[in-house]
Design a protein around this motif. Structure first.
Motif, short mmCIF file in Angstrom:
data_model
loop_
_atom_site.label_atom_id
_atom_site.label_comp_id
_atom_site.label_asym_id
_atom_site.label_seq_id
_atom_site.Cartn_x
_atom_site.Cartn_y
_atom_site.Cartn_z
N LEU A 7 22.57 -0.10 -4.64
CA LEU A 7 21.31 -0.78 -5.44
C LEU A 7 20.16 0.04 -5.60
O LEU A 7 19.42 0.52 -4.64
CB LEU A 7 20.88 -1.93 -4.49
CG LEU A 7 21.94 -3.53 -4.78
CD1 LEU A 7 23.18 -3.12 -4.45
CD2 LEU A 7 21.29 -4.75 -3.82
N ASP A 8 19.96 0.24 -6.96
CA ASP A 8 18.97 1.34 -7.11
C ASP A 8 18.46 1.17 -9.03
O ASP A 8 19.47 0.75 -9.46
CB ASP A 8 19.40 2.72 -6.73
CG ASP A 8 18.24 3.93 -6.85
OD1 ASP A 8 17.32 3.64 -7.53
OD2 ASP A 8 18.75 4.99 -6.18
N ALA A 9 17.34 1.50 -9.24
CA ALA A 9 17.19 1.58 -10.54
C ALA A 9 17.58 2.85 -11.11
O ALA A 9 17.89 3.01 -12.48
CB ALA A 9 15.48 1.66 -10.79
N HIS A 10 18.06 4.00 -10.33
CA HIS A 10 18.79 4.87 -10.88
C HIS A 10 20.12 5.41 -10.24
O HIS A 10 20.34 4.90 -9.10
CB HIS A 10 17.60 6.07 -10.59
CG HIS A 10 16.28 6.01 -10.85
ND1 HIS A 10 15.25 5.54 -9.79
CD2 HIS A 10 15.42 5.86 -11.97
CE1 HIS A 10 13.95 5.25 -10.26
NE2 HIS A 10 14.26 5.32 -11.52
N ILE A 11 20.87 6.30 -10.92
CA ILE A 11 22.03 6.63 -10.33
C ILE A 11 22.15 7.74 -9.49
O ILE A 11 23.29 7.74 -8.81
CB ILE A 11 22.80 6.78 -11.62
CG1 ILE A 11 22.76 8.33 -12.23
CG2 ILE A 11 23.17 5.60 -12.54
CD1 ILE A 11 23.91 8.56 -13.25
N ASP A 12 21.27 8.43 -9.17
CA ASP A 12 21.15 9.60 -8.32
C ASP A 12 22.42 10.40 -8.28
O ASP A 12 23.15 10.66 -7.29
CB ASP A 12 21.13 8.94 -6.86
CG ASP A 12 19.87 8.43 -6.81
OD1 ASP A 12 18.81 8.37 -7.50
OD2 ASP A 12 19.56 7.47 -5.66
N TRP A 13 22.79 11.04 -9.28
CA TRP A 13 23.93 11.90 -9.68
C TRP A 13 23.73 13.14 -9.99
O TRP A 13 24.61 14.17 -10.33
CB TRP A 13 24.78 11.14 -10.95
CG TRP A 13 26.10 10.32 -10.16
CD1 TRP A 13 25.80 9.01 -9.69
CD2 TRP A 13 27.52 10.60 -10.06
NE1 TRP A 13 27.31 8.53 -9.31
CE2 TRP A 13 28.06 9.33 -9.52
CE3 TRP A 13 28.04 11.85 -10.18
CZ2 TRP A 13 29.49 9.51 -9.08
CZ3 TRP A 13 29.45 11.72 -9.94
CH2 TRP A 13 29.95 10.74 -9.41
N ASP B 116 18.06 1.57 -2.36
CA ASP B 116 16.68 2.19 -2.82
C ASP B 116 15.53 1.14 -3.23
O ASP B 116 16.08 0.45 -4.14
CB ASP B 116 17.15 3.29 -4.22
CG ASP B 116 15.59 4.07 -4.29
OD1 ASP B 116 14.53 3.29 -4.08
OD2 ASP B 116 15.57 5.41 -4.70
N SER B 117 14.68 1.06 -2.37
CA SER B 117 13.62 -0.15 -2.83
C SER B 117 13.13 -0.15 -4.00
O SER B 117 12.24 -1.18 -4.42
CB SER B 117 12.57 -0.06 -1.81
OG SER B 117 13.01 -0.02 -0.23
N ASP B 118 13.14 0.77 -4.84
CA ASP B 118 12.80 0.68 -6.36
C ASP B 118 13.71 0.11 -7.24
O ASP B 118 13.24 -0.07 -8.28
CB ASP B 118 12.42 2.20 -6.93
CG ASP B 118 13.63 2.91 -7.31
OD1 ASP B 118 14.77 2.37 -7.18
OD2 ASP B 118 13.61 4.27 -7.48
N VAL B 119 14.81 -0.60 -6.34
CA VAL B 119 15.82 -1.68 -7.26
C VAL B 119 15.08 -2.85 -7.41
O VAL B 119 15.23 -3.58 -8.28
CB VAL B 119 16.94 -1.59 -6.48
CG1 VAL B 119 16.96 -2.56 -5.38
CG2 VAL B 119 18.02 -2.14 -7.31
N PHE B 120 13.77 -3.24 -6.38
CA PHE B 120 13.57 -4.45 -6.63
C PHE B 120 12.33 -4.52 -7.48
O PHE B 120 11.74 -3.58 -8.02
CB PHE B 120 12.86 -4.77 -5.12
CG PHE B 120 13.64 -4.74 -3.96
CD1 PHE B 120 14.82 -5.40 -4.22
CD2 PHE B 120 13.40 -3.77 -2.97
CE1 PHE B 120 15.86 -5.30 -2.89
CE2 PHE B 120 14.39 -3.79 -1.95
CZ PHE B 120 15.53 -4.53 -1.79
#
Length: 320
Positions: free
Chosen positions: A155-161, A243-247
């Motif tokens: 759960l994240d705003a970004h994919i972190d790839w 990642d709490s920026d998902v919220f």
């Protein structure tokens, strides 16, 4: 190999007042809470943007906000249909303290996170890990070697790839790329995506070729939880990493990269409940709380309340 666990400091004030474990060799728990303090070693682009010493206090901030639940875990909880957070069960909740707390950044030993997580798993408990920096997730997931049919729900705003960023390969921009390289990670779903992050077209292509399922925050809002559940691959075991920026920023302002349009408190609860209907949750991680950016501890309070609900969701499942 024996471990003396000196790199773990017991929590002075445990999460929601639950019992404290001072030596993981003696752990007896169904669910074990653990704070971690890894900081991704990215160089600061601007000389004056040191994020302050409070960066490493995310676990303490969450524990402080959880204090309102001391002696309240058996009170009525309207987030569960039966009103009982622990489903009438004697759930063994234990706070295992903090890995590498108060250690200078250049002396952190990230393998300590792997050792502690593996010991919790070996003891038959579900680890719930809290920390500031999502780069910690890489080392936690390395503890799952030997698990089969494992799906990571991110759960994240970004994919972190990113393969690397600024020369760093084990930081918060690399988490899901490193997870995809672990033989025991068979599938991946990434939920809450929106806005602009570190991903470029090549990262999107690599993630999709791996088979990662992308679910935008907007699609979750519009299509609902049930359709989202259908897109998550079937697996025996699930790790949920957040990642709490998902919220949505209204419930979590204290993050590094605020992006409007995030997922809500209720959507998060329902997502985790839905996953328990698909398989066994073997770990939950929640990262990227930045206390120095928080407003009156509001993000830490949101996370503490979500963790109570995650505990209750596991209690209501058949795995305890």
């Amino acid at each position: 190999m024996t471990t003396d666990w000196k790199f773990i400091k017991p929590a002075a004030d445990s999460f929601a007042g639950v019992p404290v474990c001072k030596n993981l060799d003696n752990l007896q728990a169904d669910i074990a809470l653990l704070g971690v303090h890894y900081i991704s070693p990215y160089p600061q682009v601007f000389e004056k943007i040191e994020l302050s010493e409070r960066l490493e206090e995310a676990p303490a901030a969450i524990r402080r906000q959880s204090s309102i639940f001391i002696d309240h875990l058996h009170h009525h909880n309207f987030d569960f249909d039966d009103g009982d957070t622990l489903a009438g069960k004697k759930v063994r909740l234990v706070d295992c303290g903090d890995v590498d707390r108060d250690v200078e950044k250049d002396q952190l030993e990230p393998q300590h996170i792997t050792l502690a997580t593996r010991k919790i798993l070996d003891k038959g408990a579900v680890p719930i890990i809290m920390g500031t920096d999502e780069g910690s997730c890489i080392f936690a997931m390395r503890a799952y070697e030997g698990f089969k049919s494992l799906c990571v729900v991110h759960l994240d705003a970004h994919i972190d790839w990113r393969k690397e960023r600024d020369g760093v390969t084990e930081g918060y921009s690399n988490v899901m790329r490193r997870a995809s390289e672990m033989a025991w990670v068979e599938s991946m779903t990434q939920i809450g995506l929106r806005g602009i992050g570190s991903a470029r077209p090549e990262e999107i292509k690599d993630a999709q070729e791996f088979g990662s399922v992308f679910i935008k925050a907007r699609d979750l809002h519009q299509n609902g939880i049930s359709e989202c559940m259908q897109q998550i691959p079937t697996a025996d075991h699930y790790i949920i990493t957040i990642d709490s920026d998902v919220f949505e920023s209204a419930i979590a302002p204290g993050v590094l990269y605020n992006t409007p349009g995030g997922i809500t408190y209720d959507e998060t609860i329902d997502l985790v409940k839905g996953i328990t209907g698909k398989g066994k949750i073997v770990g939950i991680n929640i990262f990227e709380l930045r206390p120095e950016r928080d407003i009156n501890g509001f993000t830490a309070s949101t996370i503490a309340q979500l963790m109570i609900n995650f505990i209750g969701t596991i209690a209501h499942s058949d795995q305890i």
